[in-house]
Enzyme design. Structure first.
Site, PDB file in Angstrom:
ATOM      1  CG  HIS A 119     -16.315 -52.285  59.938  1.00  0.00           C
ATOM      2  ND1 HIS A 119     -16.238 -52.769  58.882  1.00  0.00           N
ATOM      3  CD2 HIS A 119     -14.967 -52.279  60.516  1.00  0.00           C
ATOM      4  CE1 HIS A 119     -15.239 -53.248  58.082  1.00  0.00           C
ATOM      5  NE2 HIS A 119     -14.473 -52.701  59.240  1.00  0.00           N
ATOM      6  CG  ASP A 178      -8.723 -50.613  64.671  1.00  0.00           C
ATOM      7  OD1 ASP A 178      -7.477 -50.913  64.761  1.00  0.00           O
ATOM      8  OD2 ASP A 178      -9.336 -50.181  64.040  1.00  0.00           O
TER       9      ASP A 178
HETATM   10  C1  LIG Z   1     -15.884 -46.914  60.441  1.00  0.00           C
HETATM   11  C2  LIG Z   1     -17.307 -45.860  60.196  1.00  0.00           C
HETATM   12  C3  LIG Z   1     -16.177 -44.911  59.675  1.00  0.00           C
HETATM   13  C4  LIG Z   1     -18.151 -46.486  59.258  1.00  0.00           C
HETATM   14  O1  LIG Z   1     -18.899 -45.028  59.397  1.00  0.00           O
HETATM   15  P1  LIG Z   1     -20.020 -45.580  58.533  1.00  0.00           P
HETATM   16  O2  LIG Z   1     -20.304 -46.803  57.926  1.00  0.00           O
HETATM   17  O3  LIG Z   1     -20.427 -43.848  57.273  1.00  0.00           O
HETATM   18  O4  LIG Z   1     -20.764 -45.084  59.544  1.00  0.00           O
HETATM   19  P2  LIG Z   1     -22.650 -44.207  59.384  1.00  0.00           P
HETATM   20  O5  LIG Z   1     -21.853 -43.143  59.905  1.00  0.00           O
HETATM   21  O6  LIG Z   1     -23.494 -44.746  58.438  1.00  0.00           O
HETATM   22  O7  LIG Z   1     -22.773 -44.566  61.453  1.00  0.00           O
HETATM   23  C5  LIG Z   1     -24.251 -44.702  61.475  1.00  0.00           C
HETATM   24  C6  LIG Z   1     -24.500 -43.661  62.411  1.00  0.00           C
HETATM   25  O8  LIG Z   1     -23.449 -44.716  63.544  1.00  0.00           O
HETATM   26  C7  LIG Z   1     -22.820 -43.251  63.681  1.00  0.00           C
HETATM   27  N1  LIG Z   1     -21.298 -43.394  64.850  1.00  0.00           N
HETATM   28  C8  LIG Z   1     -20.481 -44.462  63.388  1.00  0.00           C
HETATM   29  N2  LIG Z   1     -19.737 -44.635  64.380  1.00  0.00           N
HETATM   30  C9  LIG Z   1     -19.819 -44.207  65.352  1.00  0.00           C
HETATM   31  C10 LIG Z   1     -18.727 -44.610  66.988  1.00  0.00           C
HETATM   32  N3  LIG Z   1     -18.045 -44.661  66.257  1.00  0.00           N
HETATM   33  N4  LIG Z   1     -18.734 -42.630  67.858  1.00  0.00           N
HETATM   34  C11 LIG Z   1     -20.691 -42.361  67.739  1.00  0.00           C
HETATM   35  N5  LIG Z   1     -21.184 -42.821  66.233  1.00  0.00           N
HETATM   36  C12 LIG Z   1     -21.018 -43.353  65.521  1.00  0.00           C
HETATM   37  C13 LIG Z   1     -22.884 -42.057  62.634  1.00  0.00           C
HETATM   38  O9  LIG Z   1     -22.264 -40.726  63.091  1.00  0.00           O
HETATM   39  C14 LIG Z   1     -24.056 -42.239  62.378  1.00  0.00           C
HETATM   40  O10 LIG Z   1     -25.138 -41.393  63.028  1.00  0.00           O
HETATM   41  P3  LIG Z   1     -25.813 -41.194  62.767  1.00  0.00           P
HETATM   42  O11 LIG Z   1     -26.704 -42.356  61.627  1.00  0.00           O
HETATM   43  O12 LIG Z   1     -26.637 -40.231  63.113  1.00  0.00           O
HETATM   44  O13 LIG Z   1     -25.707 -39.003  61.522  1.00  0.00           O
HETATM   45  C15 LIG Z   1     -17.096 -45.017  61.546  1.00  0.00           C
HETATM   46  O14 LIG Z   1     -18.326 -45.817  62.355  1.00  0.00           O
HETATM   47  C16 LIG Z   1     -16.557 -44.592  62.553  1.00  0.00           C
HETATM   48  O15 LIG Z   1     -16.076 -42.991  62.143  1.00  0.00           O
HETATM   49  N6  LIG Z   1     -16.103 -44.961  63.683  1.00  0.00           N
HETATM   50  C17 LIG Z   1     -14.980 -44.772  64.688  1.00  0.00           C
HETATM   51  C18 LIG Z   1     -14.082 -44.331  64.233  1.00  0.00           C
HETATM   52  C19 LIG Z   1     -13.053 -46.207  63.294  1.00  0.00           C
HETATM   53  O16 LIG Z   1     -13.649 -47.031  64.665  1.00  0.00           O
HETATM   54  N7  LIG Z   1     -12.066 -46.717  63.056  1.00  0.00           N
HETATM   55  C20 LIG Z   1     -12.368 -48.116  62.891  1.00  0.00           C
HETATM   56  C21 LIG Z   1     -13.056 -48.831  61.661  1.00  0.00           C
HETATM   57  S1  LIG Z   1     -12.591 -50.631  61.477  1.00  0.00           S
END
Ligand SMILES: CC(C)(COP(=O)(O)OP(=O)(O)OC[C@H]1O[C@@H](n2cnc3c(N)ncnc32)[C@H](O)[C@@H]1OP(=O)(O)O)[C@@H](O)C(=O)NCCC(=O)NCCS
Length: 375
Positions: free
Chosen positions: A260, A311
């Protein structure tokens, strides 16, 4: 021209983009000062909807007239059903819902007005009519006739009745109601921010909501509840769960339902819904799914320090109460319309056009060459 700040944060991460009195995530998620734990335990979705749209919890008489206004606004024009029947049955349910809200705009006497009272009236009418759109499409695409809304049922019971053509068991109604409370509002999330950006141009509520639905559809936002179930279907059994998640790490796969932007330790909504899932799983023959989910959560946390978001359990809960996957994100809309409406109204009441700046990374100034002289 004012000087843009030099600092750039991709995805606006950590940027304060406005003020709001609707909700906060600082110190635990609260809607207008009330903790979501209290609201999930003691309130109802309809009461929370009133709180978000009107700004305070209702008195008994305010609540009675609110519920009766909602019940009276559940019907949608016949033209909606005619159009839905003309669509390809494999049309995406969120796209259909977006179209449905657009059609409702043409039939609403207040559509073009951004007066406060008009926006509130439209918010209530959309809140009432969206479940009718969601369930009508679900039935039409499977070859069934829509079920007419009932004014004697509460929001969640009426929604499930329109979906299945029979009144839900209390456990199903309650599970849906609690999930709707938890989905209702979440500060400057992507779809609410989209709605605010649209509203800041002085467009109207229906337009802002259509834009917000488009933003919510994406799998990084609301679309994740459907994808989370696809993950568990792919995992298949608890014996395969650990191998599956370790392989997902190896292939650098994004696991839907985890991570998140603002919750790095715990999404409190996920904690509440997981408890619900565990409570009803035995009677719904779903303990294997809870075990699978547990194993994946544990490995995710131990290896990546990523908590599940709302979710993750929401998809499982909806499956346990017999809902088809395609309807999960539209249900999110049926709830989040309250938060979007509150944000649009708040934006309209102290508006300033939202128009940030960008750092230019394109080519340096070039001389124009007529087309006949280009290489
Ligand atoms: C929600 C989301 C977009 C937040 O992204 P964000 O704030 O940009 O988080 P970050 O990209 O900084 O995440 C940090 C690290 O965790 C990883 N990561 C984050 N969510 C992940 C996931 N669901 N599965 C695998 N790896 C994940 C990222 O790839 C990143 O890795 P890195 O540092 O090696 O590149 C992201 O967690 C995601 O895409 N989750 C899956 C979709 C989801 O469940 N969305 C509903 C949100 S309520």
């Amino acid at each position: 021209m004012t000087n843009p700040t030099e600092q750039y944060y991709p995805g606006l991460e950590g940027v304060i983009a406005g003020e709001t009195a609707i909700s906060t995530i600082a110190g635990g998620l609260q809607y207008r000062g009330y903790s979501i734990q209290d609201l999930a335990e003691k309130s109802t979705f309809e009461e929370v909807a009133y709180l978000l749209i009107h700004g305070n919890l209702p008195s008994e008489s305010e609540f009675a007239s609110f519920k009766s206004r909602l019940a009276d606004s559940r019907e949608v024009p016949e033209s909606v059903y005619t159009l839905f029947r003309s669509l390809p049955t494999d049309a995406n349910a969120m796209d259909v819902l977006r179209t449905g809200v657009s059609i409702l705009a043409h039939h609403d006497a207040d559509t073009g007005s951004i007066e406060l009272a008009a926006s509130v009236r439209k918010a209530e009418r959309l809140l009432a009519a969206i479940p009718t759109l969601v369930t009508a499409w679900s039935r039409i695409k499977s070859g069934n006739d829509p079920v007419a809304p009932r004014s004697d049922l509460d929001f969640s019971a009426n929604l499930l009745n329109m979906l299945h053509g029979s009144e839900p068991a209390e456990v199903e109604r309650h599970a849906l109601d609690v999930s709707l409370i938890l989905y209702a509002e979440h500060e400057y999330n992507a779809s609410s921010f989209t709605a605010r950006v649209a509203a800041s141009t002085l467009t109207d509520l229906h337009g802002a909501v259509v834009a917000a639905i488009a933003a919510l559809k994406g799998p990084l936002h609301g679309g994740a509840n459907e994808k989370a179930v696809e993950v568990l279907l792919e995992v298949g059994s608890k014996d395969n769960a650990e191998a599956w998640i370790r392989n997902a790490f190896k292939t650098k796969r994004l696991v839907m339902g985890f991570g998140h932007r603002v919750y790095k330790e715990e999404d409190p909504r996920a904690t509440i819904l997981k408890r619900f899932c565990m409570e009803i799983a035995p009677e719904r023959d779903a303990t294997e799914w809870e075990d699978m989910a547990d194993i994946i959560e544990k490995v995710m946390w131990d290896e990546k320090h990523l908590p599940p978001n709302m979710d993750w359990p929401a998809g499982r809960l909806y499956r346990m109460i017999g809902l088809e996957t395609e309807i999960y994100t539209p249900l999110f809309v049926a709830s989040r319309i309250t938060g979007w409406a509150a944000h649009v109204i708040e934006q309209q009441s102290a508006n300033r056009l939202i128009r940030p700046r960008a750092t230019y990374v394109g080519p340096a100034a070039q001389s124009y060459v007529p087309i006949t002289e280009r290489e």
